[in-house]
Design a protein around this motif. Structure first.
Motif, PDB file in Angstrom:
ATOM      1  N   ARG A 140       4.496   5.985 -13.006  1.00 42.11           N
ATOM      2  CA  ARG A 140       5.592   5.134 -12.560  1.00 42.11           C
ATOM      3  C   ARG A 140       5.945   5.416 -11.111  1.00 42.11           C
ATOM      4  N   GLN A 141       5.994   6.713 -10.790  1.00 45.08           N
ATOM      5  CA  GLN A 141       6.307   7.065  -9.404  1.00 45.08           C
ATOM      6  C   GLN A 141       5.233   6.519  -8.457  1.00 45.08           C
ATOM      7  N   LYS A 142       3.977   6.616  -8.891  1.00 41.50           N
ATOM      8  CA  LYS A 142       2.875   6.116  -8.089  1.00 41.50           C
ATOM      9  C   LYS A 142       2.991   4.598  -7.940  1.00 41.50           C
ATOM     10  N   GLU A 143       3.281   3.922  -9.070  1.00 39.14           N
ATOM     11  CA  GLU A 143       3.457   2.475  -9.027  1.00 39.14           C
ATOM     12  C   GLU A 143       4.647   2.099  -8.150  1.00 39.14           C
ATOM     13  N   GLU A 144       5.707   2.862  -8.267  1.00 33.44           N
ATOM     14  CA  GLU A 144       6.905   2.625  -7.455  1.00 33.44           C
ATOM     15  C   GLU A 144       6.556   2.790  -5.974  1.00 33.44           C
ATOM     16  N   LEU A 145       5.806   3.843  -5.680  1.00 33.04           N
ATOM     17  CA  LEU A 145       5.388   4.104  -4.305  1.00 33.04           C
ATOM     18  C   LEU A 145       4.493   2.969  -3.803  1.00 33.04           C
ATOM     19  N   GLU A 146       3.570   2.561  -4.663  1.00 34.68           N
ATOM     20  CA  GLU A 146       2.676   1.464  -4.287  1.00 34.68           C
ATOM     21  C   GLU A 146       3.468   0.185  -4.055  1.00 34.68           C
ATOM     22  N   ARG A 147       4.459  -0.102  -4.903  1.00 32.74           N
ATOM     23  CA  ARG A 147       5.302  -1.281  -4.723  1.00 32.74           C
ATOM     24  C   ARG A 147       6.085  -1.199  -3.405  1.00 32.74           C
ATOM     25  N   GLU A 148       6.590  -0.021  -3.149  1.00 38.91           N
ATOM     26  CA  GLU A 148       7.347   0.187  -1.908  1.00 38.91           C
ATOM     27  C   GLU A 148       6.434  -0.039  -0.705  1.00 38.91           C
ATOM     28  N   GLN A 149       5.229   0.515  -0.802  1.00 41.74           N
ATOM     29  CA  GLN A 149       4.280   0.332   0.286  1.00 41.74           C
ATOM     30  C   GLN A 149       3.883  -1.144   0.408  1.00 41.74           C
ATOM     31  N   GLN A 150       3.740  -1.803  -0.732  1.00 42.23           N
ATOM     32  CA  GLN A 150       3.396  -3.227  -0.746  1.00 42.23           C
ATOM     33  C   GLN A 150       4.508  -4.034  -0.091  1.00 42.23           C
ATOM     34  N   ARG A 151       5.756  -3.719  -0.367  1.00 38.19           N
ATOM     35  CA  ARG A 151       6.884  -4.421   0.249  1.00 38.19           C
ATOM     36  C   ARG A 151       6.890  -4.218   1.760  1.00 38.19           C
ATOM     37  N   GLU A 152       6.659  -2.969   2.119  1.00 40.06           N
ATOM     38  CA  GLU A 152       6.633  -2.678   3.555  1.00 40.06           C
ATOM     39  C   GLU A 152       5.522  -3.471   4.240  1.00 40.06           C
ATOM     40  N   LYS A 153       4.392  -3.542   3.594  1.00 48.51           N
ATOM     41  CA  LYS A 153       3.280  -4.302   4.168  1.00 48.51           C
ATOM     42  C   LYS A 153       3.645  -5.778   4.263  1.00 48.51           C
ATOM     43  N   GLU A 154       4.299  -6.263   3.197  1.00 47.21           N
ATOM     44  CA  GLU A 154       4.698  -7.668   3.195  1.00 47.21           C
ATOM     45  C   GLU A 154       5.731  -7.924   4.279  1.00 47.21           C
ATOM     46  N   LEU A 155       6.691  -7.041   4.409  1.00 48.64           N
ATOM     47  CA  LEU A 155       7.687  -7.193   5.469  1.00 48.64           C
ATOM     48  C   LEU A 155       7.011  -7.146   6.846  1.00 48.64           C
ATOM     49  N   GLU A 156       6.091  -6.259   6.997  1.00 50.89           N
ATOM     50  CA  GLU A 156       5.364  -6.118   8.249  1.00 50.89           C
ATOM     51  C   GLU A 156       4.581  -7.398   8.535  1.00 50.89           C
ATOM     52  N   ARG A 157       3.998  -7.913   7.510  1.00 47.83           N
ATOM     53  CA  ARG A 157       3.212  -9.128   7.651  1.00 47.83           C
ATOM     54  C   ARG A 157       4.113 -10.306   7.970  1.00 47.83           C
ATOM     55  N   GLU A 158       5.250 -10.349   7.301  1.00 49.13           N
ATOM     56  CA  GLU A 158       6.196 -11.427   7.578  1.00 49.13           C
ATOM     57  C   GLU A 158       6.673 -11.349   9.033  1.00 49.13           C
ATOM     58  N   LYS A 159       6.891 -10.147   9.477  1.00 50.64           N
ATOM     59  CA  LYS A 159       7.321  -9.960  10.866  1.00 50.64           C
ATOM     60  C   LYS A 159       6.242 -10.461  11.808  1.00 50.64           C
ATOM     61  N   GLN A 160       5.035 -10.186  11.424  1.00 49.11           N
ATOM     62  CA  GLN A 160       3.943 -10.609  12.279  1.00 49.11           C
ATOM     63  C   GLN A 160       3.749 -12.116  12.190  1.00 49.11           C
ATOM     64  N   LEU A 161       4.032 -12.685  11.062  1.00 51.08           N
ATOM     65  CA  LEU A 161       3.825 -14.106  10.876  1.00 51.08           C
ATOM     66  C   LEU A 161       4.994 -14.929  11.421  1.00 51.08           C
ATOM     67  N   THR A 162       6.092 -14.349  11.522  1.00 45.04           N
ATOM     68  CA  THR A 162       7.233 -15.100  12.030  1.00 45.04           C
ATOM     69  C   THR A 162       6.954 -15.460  13.498  1.00 45.04           C
ATOM     70  N   ALA A 163       7.430 -16.607  13.841  1.00 46.04           N
ATOM     71  CA  ALA A 163       7.148 -17.087  15.198  1.00 46.04           C
ATOM     72  C   ALA A 163       7.969 -16.289  16.175  1.00 46.04           C
ATOM     73  N   LYS A 164       7.281 -15.884  17.185  1.00 48.92           N
ATOM     74  CA  LYS A 164       7.954 -15.142  18.226  1.00 48.92           C
ATOM     75  C   LYS A 164       8.056 -16.066  19.454  1.00 48.92           C
ATOM     76  N   PRO A 165       9.141 -16.030  19.980  1.00 50.12           N
ATOM     77  CA  PRO A 165       9.224 -16.867  21.192  1.00 50.12           C
ATOM     78  C   PRO A 165       8.251 -16.350  22.243  1.00 50.12           C
ATOM     79  N   ALA A 166       7.632 -17.266  22.854  1.00 51.20           N
ATOM     80  CA  ALA A 166       6.626 -16.882  23.813  1.00 51.20           C
ATOM     81  C   ALA A 166       7.303 -16.383  25.083  1.00 51.20           C
ATOM     82  N   ARG A 167       6.714 -15.532  25.670  1.00 51.47           N
ATOM     83  CA  ARG A 167       7.289 -14.934  26.852  1.00 51.47           C
ATOM     84  C   ARG A 167       6.949 -15.826  28.041  1.00 51.47           C
TER      85      ARG A 167
END
Length: 169
Positions: A140-167
């Protein structure tokens, strides 16, 4: 013993020979004339009669005495034998009691062995359950850790996918 009779003796002899005297109907007491008859008894005759009587009955009495002694000894032996038999019966009863105690002890020993086996089996089961619970917790702890890591990856990906204003340069 003298054959000559005195006149008083004739009267007492006649009175003793009467039917009233035999039936006990006379007015005279039964001891009457006994004192008067004593001097007429010859001591030697009394002694001879006594010896004759003793010699006649003594062998039978001695045989009876020895038979009674033998009987008494046999009774003593019989009583001792009975006491021994009674003690044997008591011993048998105590042996039966001892056998009952041994069988009861064996019964309780078997119960203890069964309880010990059950306790060992329960210990093994609890050990297995603890290991399983530990593995499940780690999983469970491993699954919890994996889920947490998965969320972080998803958040990171969302951040990367979100449109950034061009400089603007």
């Amino acid at each position: 013993m003298s054959v000559v009779e005195r006149p008083e003796e004739r009267e007492t002899a006649a009175a003793a020979a009467s039917p009233e005297r035999w039936l006990g109907l006379s007015d005279a007491s039964p001891d009457e004339g006994v004192v008067e008859d004593l001097p007429l008894i010859d001591e030697k005759a009394v002694e001879q009669l006594t010896e004759g009587l003793i010699s006649h009955y003594l062998p039978d009495l001695q045989r009876s005495k020895s038979a009674l002694q033998e009987l008494t000894q046999n009774q003593v032996v019989l009583l001792e034998t009975l006491e021994q038999e009674i003690s044997k019966f008591k011993e048998c009863n105590s042996i039966l009691d001892i056998n009952a105690l041994f069988s009861e002890a064996k019964h309780y020993h078997n119960k203890l062995v069964n309880i010990r086996n059950e306790m060992m089996m329960l210990h093994e089961k609890t050990s297995k359950l603890k290991k399983r619970a530990l593995k499940l917790q780690q999983k469970r702890q491993k699954e919890e850790l994996e889920r947490e890591q998965q969320r972080e990856k998803e958040l990171e990906r969302e951040k990367q996918l979100t449109a950034k204003p061009a400089r603007r340069t």
